[in-house]
Design an enzyme around this catalytic site. Structure first.
Site, PDB file in Angstrom:
ATOM      1  CG  LEU A 120      34.875 -13.401  -9.680  1.00 53.56           C
ATOM      2  CD1 LEU A 120      33.717 -12.773 -10.415  1.00 53.56           C
ATOM      3  CD2 LEU A 120      36.071 -13.498 -10.619  1.00 53.56           C
ATOM      4  NE  ARG A 121      32.825  -7.620  -4.708  1.00 56.28           N
ATOM      5  CZ  ARG A 121      33.240  -6.470  -4.197  1.00 56.28           C
ATOM      6  NH1 ARG A 121      32.406  -5.712  -3.515  1.00 56.28           N
ATOM      7  NH2 ARG A 121      34.477  -6.053  -4.377  1.00 56.28           N
ATOM      8  CE  LYS A 171      30.188 -18.997  -4.673  1.00 57.39           C
ATOM      9  NZ  LYS A 171      30.565 -17.627  -4.898  1.00 57.39           N
ATOM     10  CB  CYS A 179      25.910 -16.164  -7.719  1.00 61.59           C
ATOM     11  SG  CYS A 179      27.246 -16.419  -8.883  1.00 61.59           S
ATOM     12  CE  LYS A 194      24.762 -20.775 -10.192  1.00 63.99           C
ATOM     13  NZ  LYS A 194      25.547 -21.329  -9.104  1.00 63.99           N
ATOM     14  CE  LYS A 244      27.496  -7.408  -9.304  1.00 60.65           C
ATOM     15  NZ  LYS A 244      28.287  -7.742  -8.137  1.00 60.65           N
TER      16      LYS A 244
END
Ligand code: NAD
Length: 448
Positions: free
Chosen positions: A151-152, A207, A264, A267, A328
């Site tokens: 998910l974002r 992922k 995310c 890293k 964001k």
């Protein structure tokens, strides 16, 4: 069918999973070691911001419990989701201390056979390690499978309820765990979920490979920015033309700008690079992706200096207003935010007068270090007033995060209150020509 689900970690991933799984009728207990978070959540307040999150939290309070006790969380659980952080360790690898601590606690407190679904982003091989760690301290049977979260932040609820795909990684002998997880997802997505069932290690790799590929796209278009400027081409036109190629796609991450940030991509790119190094298969492409991303902050600082040269004001004397702190729009997350990095870089270069406006973030650990030099972090009250007050007497206005609140700026009013009407659009939201026509000197990231 409804399940008793325990979720370990109530951060951006765990809390969203918790409220969404409760919304589809499951009984959910979220456990976290952070007492302050659990206290807030028990009072119906969310410690983080994502659109719709608080509403779902309040709506589903009958199906949701929050605790710091593993005993309480595991006593009725059919399945446990691990959703703790996997930040970057100093050596550039993923720091697995939270996952390992969660595994030990599960082993120590489980009271029956258990399915454990790992949703944290972890290096290949971690699922097997977690299963061994749990099995070492319990005589009950544990089945560890992987279901990485995609998910974002900013649209987390929608992404959780309607994922593009659900990747499930499980080895032979874990069929029961897979069918339970599928059943849970069918409930969440109203039978609409597309499953990719594969082995445990492949799921873990999918992922990292996905996030790193998205980061690659961003750095690719950003790498073209300086070239486009040098050869008089509009990079946003280039991206528009590229996206119509079906092999590239309309959703490709080709928005040139200040670069990617958040908890995310930075890293995960580094952790995959480290995985490659450790396996004796280095990934030079990914090392460059990160380098290009860092360079975008340097480019933005150079553009600030260019604008100041025109105004004949030294950076140490300049007044700068920055719009946006979160990494964001639509989130309060400032982890590895390029906006924060830009602010830090400006301060390092001698800037002593910064005003910052963000629709949600008022203050964060990440900006704390720089706070001495930030005159004002402008939170609370009407956003239009806050923008104008930050811009008052400023020499440069910088758009650093493209919140909707910053997409329709009143440039005439801004021009009238600023000491020098200079605008740096690091997210290419505006047409340069149009803003120039309103009396501004404009810099952006390769847009005409
Ligand atoms: P986060 O830092 O927001 O939350 C982690 C939570 O886990 C914290 O509340 C922390 O107190 C808690 N915790 C740590 N150790 C614990 C333990 N032993 N027992 C119980 N609770 C514990 O992290 P996040 O952003 O939700 O990310 C979680 C994982 O999901 C990471 O691996 C991340 O890479 C991955 N992920 C994140 C996103 C995102 O957008 N944030 C998207 C996809 C995947």
């Amino acid at each position: 069918m409804a399940y008793h689900i325990a979720i370990i970690g109530t951060g951006y991933i765990g809390l969203v999973a918790g409220v969404c799984l409760a919304d589809s009728g499951n009984q959910v207990t979220c456990v976290d070691i952070d007492e302050a978070k659990i206290t807030m959540l028990r009072e119906g307040r969310s410690p983080i911001y994502d659109p719709g999150l608080t509403d779902l939290l309040v709506k589903n309070k009958r199906h949701l419990h929050f605790t710091t006790s593993y005993n309480e969380a595991l006593k009725d659980a059919d399945v446990v989701f691990i959703a703790v952080g996997t930040p970057l360790a100093k050596n550039g690898e993923a720091d697995l201390q939270y996952v390992e601590a969660a595994a030990k606690s599960i082993g120590a407190h489980m009271l029956k056979d258990l399915v454990v679904v790992n949703r944290s982003t972890v290096p290949v091989g971690t699922g097997h390690k977690v299963e061994k760690m749990i099995q070492k301290v319990t005589s009950y049977k544990v089945s560890v499978i992987s279901c990485p979260e995609f998910l974002r932040e900013g649209c987390a609820i929608n992404d959780f309820m309607h994922p593009d795909r659900v990747v499930i990684g499980a080895d032979d002998g874990h069929e029961y765990a897979v069918s339970m997880l599928k059943d849970i997802y069918k409930g969440v997505s109203k039978n609409d979920a597309k499953f990719v069932v594969t082995d445990l290690r492949s799921a873990e790799m999918i992922k990292y490979a996905s996030n790193s590929f998205l980061a690659c796209q961003i750095s690719y278009i950003n790498d073209l920015v300086r070239l486009c400027e040098a050869v008089d081409v509009d990079v946003t036109e280039v991206a528009r033309g590229m996206k119509l190629d079906k092999r590239i796609g309309e959703y490709a991450f080709l928005n040139a700008g200040l670069g990617y940030g958040g908890s995310c991509f930075p890293k995960d790119v580094q952790a995959l690079t480290a995985l490659g190094r450790n396996a004796g298969r280095p990934l030079p492409l990914l090392e460059t992706v990160e380098k290009v991303n860092d360079e975008m902050v340097e480019l933005a600082v150079a553009k600030v200096q260019k604008l100041l040269k025109i105004t004949e004001i030294a950076l140490s004397e300049a007044r700068i207003a920055v719009l946006g702190l979160s990494f964001k729009p639509n989130t309060d997350d400032t982890r590895a935010s390029q906006s924060v990095k830009l602010i830090e870089a400006l301060i390092k270069e001698g800037c002593a007068n910064l005003r910052v406006v963000d629709p949600i973030v008022h203050f964060s650990k990440e900006v704390e270090r720089a706070h001495g030099k930030i005159k004002e972090i402008n939170g609370g009250g009407d956003i239009l007033d806050r923008i104008l007050s930050a811009a008052k007497d400023a020499d440069i206005l910088i758009l650093a995060t493209e919140w909707n609140d910053f997409r329709n700026l009143d440039f005439e009013k801004l021009r009238d209150v600023m000491r020098h009407p200079c605008f740096l659009d690091t997210r290419n939201v505006y047409s340069k020509k149009e803003v120039e026509q309103l009396g501004f000197t404009v810099e952006n990231m390769g847009r005409k």
